[in-house]
Design a protein around this motif. Structure first.
Motif, PDB file in Angstrom:
ATOM      1  N   ASN A   1       0.829  -1.210   0.000  1.00 43.56           N
ATOM      2  CA  ASN A   1       0.000   0.000   0.000  1.00 43.56           C
ATOM      3  C   ASN A   1       0.864   1.261   0.000  1.00 43.56           C
TER       4      ASN A   1
ATOM      5  N   ARG B   1      -6.553   5.817  -7.074  1.00 34.72           N
ATOM      6  CA  ARG B   1      -5.319   5.442  -6.395  1.00 34.72           C
ATOM      7  C   ARG B   1      -4.372   6.645  -6.252  1.00 34.72           C
TER       8      ARG B   1
ATOM      9  N   GLU C   1      -5.537   8.448  -3.341  1.00 33.88           N
ATOM     10  CA  GLU C   1      -5.213   7.690  -2.134  1.00 33.88           C
ATOM     11  C   GLU C   1      -3.763   7.957  -1.723  1.00 33.88           C
TER      12      GLU C   1
ATOM     13  N   LYS D   1      -2.794  11.157   0.263  1.00 36.53           N
ATOM     14  CA  LYS D   1      -2.953  11.238   1.722  1.00 36.53           C
ATOM     15  C   LYS D   1      -1.582  11.277   2.409  1.00 36.53           C
TER      16      LYS D   1
END
Length: 371
Positions: A286, A320, A323, A326
């Motif tokens: 991730n 993505r 994401e 962040k």
């Protein structure tokens, strides 16, 4: 005039599928059917065509597609003084496939003068214009250090360099020589390709490679140090980036694992301007390790795979990107394929049309996200 320092909002790693004409010429040269000059003429012609395609695709960066190389890493290593080309008993063992057996071995003191890649760069530089700039790619110092301890190479390396610290210092100095020579030739964008960190992310690889001989932390610090030593004294207007992946050979891969183990070393402390990072599937983990990226550094998200011709879902890629934002500000994020299209001559399992469709998608997504 636009800022022509990498990374660019839509970018690529650097290698491209080899045209059949080029593959034939290289095979003919190896078989002694054509001369080195005849091979160079074919290489020059095919690189010229490639650069035209790169510009037509709307990209700000141009490369030679690594068309003069057999491998993404070894040809560069063979260009140093004190190193020679060798064949080992085995290649690297990728998922379901073994690579060819080429490697590099120490023959004497390592140094970097008269490296052939400087002339290779000059050929591409002639095609620069107000919208495009040439980028030179080559393997990171850590990659060379690792190669010199692969299989039986290590015994020979230790016999010539019984003091590993002297080896590290000589490798770093050789790289500094090449970097300075490239700078004098007009190069302002260098990309260091470095699979060592991808391997370190793989727990099974680490156990098989190291056993109990040394700590992960000691090895990570060593690889970080040799890379940073090579970058000491670099000119302020020279951009140096690094690309990290987990192997890319004929659409297969070598290792798995997220960036968490290496992030505190690599992301926080390597003295590069940006990181090109593989994130095209679950093997890369991730985005959380991106929290270690040092302030001001840029991240190129490798969200489009070069291993398959299937085009990604545009909205899924955009999601993505947000994401990842962040952990790294959106204006410090960029987009590219996760790796090159042909890390070695054999290339990945895509067609030429597939390759350019992938790059068109990267550009389309980047323009939608960043405007």
């Amino acid at each position: 005039m636009a800022d022509l320092h990498s990374p660019f909002r839509y970018d690529y790693v650097g290698s491209f599928l080899r045209p059949e004409n080029l593959k034939k010429a290289r095979a003919d040269y190896k078989a002694g059917k054509i001369s080195a000059e005849e091979l160079k003429q074919v290489e020059d012609e095919e690189i010229t065509k490639l650069v035209e395609k790169q510009k037509k695709a709307g990209y700000s960066v141009i490369t030679d597609g690594e068309f003069r190389r057999s491998y993404w890493h070894l040809d560069f290593m063979w260009g140093f003084q004190g190193l020679q080309e060798v064949e080992l008993d085995h290649g690297y063992f990728f998922h379901g496939e073994e690579t060819t057996h080429g490697s590099v071995r120490v023959t004497g003191k390592i140094s970097g003068e008269n490296h052939p890649f400087v002339e290779h760069f000059k050929f591409v530089k002639q095609f620069e214009d107000e919208n495009t700039v040439a980028k030179q790619t080559f393997p990171a110092p850590a990659q060379l250090l690792a190669e010199l301890y692969r299989e039986d190479n290590g015994k020979i390396t230790d016999s010539i360099y019984p003091d590993q610290e002297q080896l590290i210092q000589d490798i770093a100095a050789a790289y500094r020589t090449v970097i300075q020579d490239l700078y004098k030739a007009g190069c302002r964008n260098i990309q260091l390709d470095d699979c060592t960190w991808g391997m370190f992310c793989d727990k099974l690889y680490w156990i098989a490679r190291q056993g109990d001989d040394t700590s992960f932390e000691a090895e990570a610090e060593k690889y970080l140090r040799i890379n940073n030593l090579a970058l000491e004294g670099k000119p302020d207007d020279l951009t140096i980036t690094t690309h990290v992946c987990r192997g890319n050979y004929h659409s297969t891969w070598a290792s798995s694992g997220g960036y968490a183990p290496v992030a505190p070393f690599l992301f926080a402390n390597e003295n590069v301007d940006a990181f090109y990072l593989e994130f095209d599937d679950e093997r890369s983990g991730n985005f959380e390790p991106l929290k270690y990226i040092a302030d001001g550094k840029k991240v190129v998200l490798g969200l489009i795979t070069t291993k398959s011709p299937k085009l990604e879902d545009k909205q899924a890629v955009i999601a993505r990107i947000h994401e990842a934002a962040k952990y790294v500000p959106l204006d410090h994020l960029y987009l590219s394929p996760q790796c090159g299209f042909a890390s070695c001559e054999i290339g990945n399992k895509l067609t030429d049309a597939d390759q350019w469709a992938k790059l068109a998608l990267v550009k389309e997504i980047a323009e939608e996200v960043w405007g």
